[in-house]
Scaffold this motif. Structure first.
Motif, PDB file in Angstrom:
ATOM      1  N   GLN A   1       0.822  -1.208   0.000  1.00  0.00           N
ATOM      2  CA  GLN A   1       0.000   0.000   0.000  1.00  0.00           C
ATOM      3  C   GLN A   1       0.856   1.257   0.000  1.00  0.00           C
ATOM      4  O   GLN A   1       0.603   2.199  -0.771  1.00  0.00           O
ATOM      5  CB  GLN A   1      -0.901  -0.019   1.232  1.00  0.00           C
ATOM      6  CG  GLN A   1      -1.683   1.256   1.472  1.00  0.00           C
ATOM      7  CD  GLN A   1      -2.516   1.156   2.739  1.00  0.00           C
ATOM      8  OE1 GLN A   1      -3.095   0.124   3.026  1.00  0.00           O
ATOM      9  NE2 GLN A   1      -2.545   2.238   3.489  1.00  0.00           N
ATOM     10  N   ALA A   2       1.887   1.268   0.833  1.00  0.00           N
ATOM     11  CA  ALA A   2       2.743   2.454   0.920  1.00  0.00           C
ATOM     12  C   ALA A   2       3.403   2.756  -0.422  1.00  0.00           C
ATOM     13  O   ALA A   2       3.459   3.920  -0.861  1.00  0.00           O
ATOM     14  CB  ALA A   2       3.802   2.248   2.004  1.00  0.00           C
ATOM     15  N   HIS A   3       3.871   1.722  -1.110  1.00  0.00           N
ATOM     16  CA  HIS A   3       4.560   1.942  -2.374  1.00  0.00           C
ATOM     17  C   HIS A   3       3.585   2.284  -3.505  1.00  0.00           C
ATOM     18  O   HIS A   3       3.926   3.073  -4.397  1.00  0.00           O
ATOM     19  CB  HIS A   3       5.423   0.731  -2.708  1.00  0.00           C
ATOM     20  CG  HIS A   3       6.675   0.677  -1.884  1.00  0.00           C
ATOM     21  ND1 HIS A   3       7.872   1.188  -2.313  1.00  0.00           N
ATOM     22  CD2 HIS A   3       6.897   0.217  -0.626  1.00  0.00           C
ATOM     23  CE1 HIS A   3       8.788   1.039  -1.369  1.00  0.00           C
ATOM     24  NE2 HIS A   3       8.222   0.449  -0.331  1.00  0.00           N
ATOM     25  N   LEU A   4       2.381   1.736  -3.468  1.00  0.00           N
ATOM     26  CA  LEU A   4       1.381   2.116  -4.466  1.00  0.00           C
ATOM     27  C   LEU A   4       1.018   3.595  -4.334  1.00  0.00           C
ATOM     28  O   LEU A   4       0.922   4.326  -5.338  1.00  0.00           O
ATOM     29  CB  LEU A   4       0.130   1.256  -4.322  1.00  0.00           C
ATOM     30  CG  LEU A   4       0.231  -0.203  -4.767  1.00  0.00           C
ATOM     31  CD1 LEU A   4      -1.077  -0.923  -4.508  1.00  0.00           C
ATOM     32  CD2 LEU A   4       0.613  -0.300  -6.237  1.00  0.00           C
ATOM     33  N   LEU A   5       0.803   4.028  -3.131  1.00  0.00           N
ATOM     34  CA  LEU A   5       0.449   5.431  -2.925  1.00  0.00           C
ATOM     35  C   LEU A   5       1.583   6.352  -3.360  1.00  0.00           C
ATOM     36  O   LEU A   5       1.344   7.408  -3.964  1.00  0.00           O
ATOM     37  CB  LEU A   5       0.092   5.668  -1.457  1.00  0.00           C
ATOM     38  CG  LEU A   5      -1.194   4.990  -0.974  1.00  0.00           C
ATOM     39  CD1 LEU A   5      -1.355   5.164   0.526  1.00  0.00           C
ATOM     40  CD2 LEU A   5      -2.413   5.538  -1.710  1.00  0.00           C
ATOM     41  N   GLU A   6       2.823   5.943  -3.096  1.00  0.00           N
ATOM     42  CA  GLU A   6       3.950   6.787  -3.500  1.00  0.00           C
ATOM     43  C   GLU A   6       4.116   6.794  -5.013  1.00  0.00           C
ATOM     44  O   GLU A   6       4.484   7.819  -5.595  1.00  0.00           O
ATOM     45  CB  GLU A   6       5.238   6.324  -2.825  1.00  0.00           C
ATOM     46  CG  GLU A   6       6.402   7.273  -3.021  1.00  0.00           C
ATOM     47  CD  GLU A   6       6.070   8.707  -2.635  1.00  0.00           C
ATOM     48  OE1 GLU A   6       6.243   9.606  -3.485  1.00  0.00           O
ATOM     49  OE2 GLU A   6       5.621   8.931  -1.483  1.00  0.00           O
ATOM     50  N   ALA A   7       3.815   5.660  -5.664  1.00  0.00           N
ATOM     51  CA  ALA A   7       3.880   5.635  -7.132  1.00  0.00           C
ATOM     52  C   ALA A   7       2.931   6.658  -7.733  1.00  0.00           C
ATOM     53  O   ALA A   7       3.285   7.393  -8.669  1.00  0.00           O
ATOM     54  CB  ALA A   7       3.548   4.231  -7.644  1.00  0.00           C
ATOM     55  N   VAL A   8       1.720   6.736  -7.195  1.00  0.00           N
ATOM     56  CA  VAL A   8       0.723   7.669  -7.714  1.00  0.00           C
ATOM     57  C   VAL A   8       1.110   9.110  -7.390  1.00  0.00           C
ATOM     58  O   VAL A   8       0.927  10.025  -8.205  1.00  0.00           O
ATOM     59  CB  VAL A   8      -0.675   7.324  -7.156  1.00  0.00           C
ATOM     60  CG1 VAL A   8      -1.691   8.387  -7.536  1.00  0.00           C
ATOM     61  CG2 VAL A   8      -1.112   5.948  -7.670  1.00  0.00           C
ATOM     62  N   ARG A   9       1.650   9.329  -6.197  1.00  0.00           N
ATOM     63  CA  ARG A   9       2.104  10.683  -5.853  1.00  0.00           C
ATOM     64  C   ARG A   9       3.252  11.114  -6.773  1.00  0.00           C
ATOM     65  O   ARG A   9       3.369  12.272  -7.149  1.00  0.00           O
ATOM     66  CB  ARG A   9       2.572  10.733  -4.404  1.00  0.00           C
ATOM     67  CG  ARG A   9       1.459  10.569  -3.376  1.00  0.00           C
ATOM     68  CD  ARG A   9       2.027  10.607  -1.973  1.00  0.00           C
ATOM     69  NE  ARG A   9       0.985  10.402  -0.967  1.00  0.00           N
ATOM     70  CZ  ARG A   9       1.085   9.545   0.045  1.00  0.00           C
ATOM     71  NH1 ARG A   9       2.180   8.810   0.200  1.00  0.00           N
ATOM     72  NH2 ARG A   9       0.101   9.424   0.904  1.00  0.00           N
ATOM     73  N   MET A  10       4.103  10.164  -7.137  1.00  0.00           N
ATOM     74  CA  MET A  10       5.256  10.470  -7.976  1.00  0.00           C
ATOM     75  C   MET A  10       4.827  10.831  -9.393  1.00  0.00           C
ATOM     76  O   MET A  10       5.325  11.790  -9.987  1.00  0.00           O
ATOM     77  CB  MET A  10       6.206   9.264  -8.000  1.00  0.00           C
ATOM     78  CG  MET A  10       7.580   9.540  -8.573  1.00  0.00           C
ATOM     79  SD  MET A  10       8.660  10.455  -7.457  1.00  0.00           S
ATOM     80  CE  MET A  10       9.090   9.184  -6.250  1.00  0.00           C
ATOM     81  N   SER A  11       3.878  10.063  -9.956  1.00  0.00           N
ATOM     82  CA  SER A  11       3.502  10.285 -11.352  1.00  0.00           C
ATOM     83  C   SER A  11       2.110   9.701 -11.595  1.00  0.00           C
ATOM     84  O   SER A  11       1.972   8.516 -11.897  1.00  0.00           O
ATOM     85  CB  SER A  11       4.520   9.612 -12.286  1.00  0.00           C
ATOM     86  OG  SER A  11       4.184   9.795 -13.634  1.00  0.00           O
TER      87      SER A  11
END
Length: 329
Positions: free
Chosen positions: A293-303
């Motif tokens: 979950q943490a990495h999915l959310l960061e992926a979306v925040r990134m791009s």
């Protein structure tokens, strides 16, 4: 806000005492188990103290690095201990301020260099007074010192890195043990930025490359250690290091050529969105929904492009991630 106000100021050396060519400054914090290997890797190729300062700067460790310094380095290696724990960014600033050499090598106390490192990079500096920093190819090593991987060379021959600022801004290509910097560059640009707990090194290398040519040596002459207690390792599972990566991109975008800055930053965000998605896949396969979950959310925040959103949705469904989890996050 003026970024320069956040950074330590590195004062020029004004005395008339002799100065060495090199300062090898070794910041440590609870990594004494690796420090002997680090010190030996330097001492095995070190010239005399008139040509190379070697100093360990400890940030209040509990594992007695001074005993390691005395056992391995004797009187050849200096030791300075912070009065209290100040954190790694301020400890780096202390290293830079205490460095007297013309060329400064910040070598983490759990990393290492390989034979010929200082000779090869000094050739880079001596090739031109305009060179601000020189770095080499590195290998990733594990906690036992075994090789994990080696990045492809940036270019086939030693020389000034072509399109340096653009290439260094698109992706973090330099690991700290592999790079050396003229002290006067730190004097001009300041120390590492304390707003970045991770990726502070990437922001620094881009800052330098935006102002100076950077020399590249394709030989593998440094080792960067990957382990859970490293700074990056401590911030990996919950994607904190990627959050700082995103912040670093925001901070260094104004340094980039104005006509290309937006595209360079977009490519950088896309690269690390892919990294976050790949990490999320691994967490999903291992059943770690919180890490996924943490990495999915960061992926979306990134791009938050359509492609990233589609991939994130597929990974989320495969790992049992539901909307309520996102709201809780």
């Amino acid at each position: 806000m003026n970024n320069s106000l956040q950074r330590a100021q590195i004062e020029p050396i004004m005395d008339n005492l002799p100065r060495p060519d090199w300062s090898v400054m070794i910041p440590t914090y609870d990594c004494a188990g690796y420090l002997a290997e680090t010190l030996r890797s330097v001492l095995d190729q070190a010239p005399g103290p008139e040509d190379m300062q070697i100093e360990v700067v400890d940030d209040g460790s509990t594992d007695d690095p001074e005993a390691v310094v005395r056992a391995v380095g004797g009187d050849r290696v200096s030791f300075y201990r912070q009065p209290s724990n100040v954190g790694h960014i301020l400890n780096f600033a202390t290293c830079l301020s205490r460095a007297r050499g013309r060329y400064v090598h910040l070598l983490h106390g759990d990393d290492r260099v390989e034979p010929g490192f200082y000779e090869a990079l000094q050739q880079g500096f001596e090739s031109s007074p305009d060179i601000g920093a020189a770095f080499c190819r590195h290998r990733y090593i594990d906690g036992d010192g075994k090789e994990l991987s080696i990045p492809d060379p940036e270019q086939p021959r030693a020389g000034v890195l072509t399109a340096g600022v653009e290439r260094l801004a698109e992706e973090q290509r330099i690991m700290t043990p592999s790079i050396t910097v003229r002290r006067e560059v730190y004097e001009e640009l300041g120390g590492f930025d304390p707003r970045l707990v991770c990726s502070e090194d990437w922001e620094m290398w881009v800052r330098i490359a935006a102002r100076y040519p950077v020399w590249y040596e394709p030989e593998v002459l440094a080792g960067y250690r990957m382990h859970e207690e490293s700074n990056t390792g401590r911030h990996f599972r919950m994607a904190e290091e990627l959050g700082y990566t995103r912040r670093a991109i925001e901070m260094f975008t104004p340094y980039l050529p104005p006509n290309r800055a937006r595209d360079i930053a977009r490519r950088a965000r896309s690269t690390y969105a892919d990294t976050a998605l790949n990490n999320a896949r691994r967490f999903a396969r291992s059943g770690d929904r919180q890490g996924m979950q943490a990495h999915l959310l960061e992926a979306v925040r990134m791009s938050a492009t359509p492609g990233v959103l589609r991939q994130a949705a597929r990974i989320a469904l495969s790992g049992g991630f539901v909307a309520g989890d996102a709201e809780a996050a």
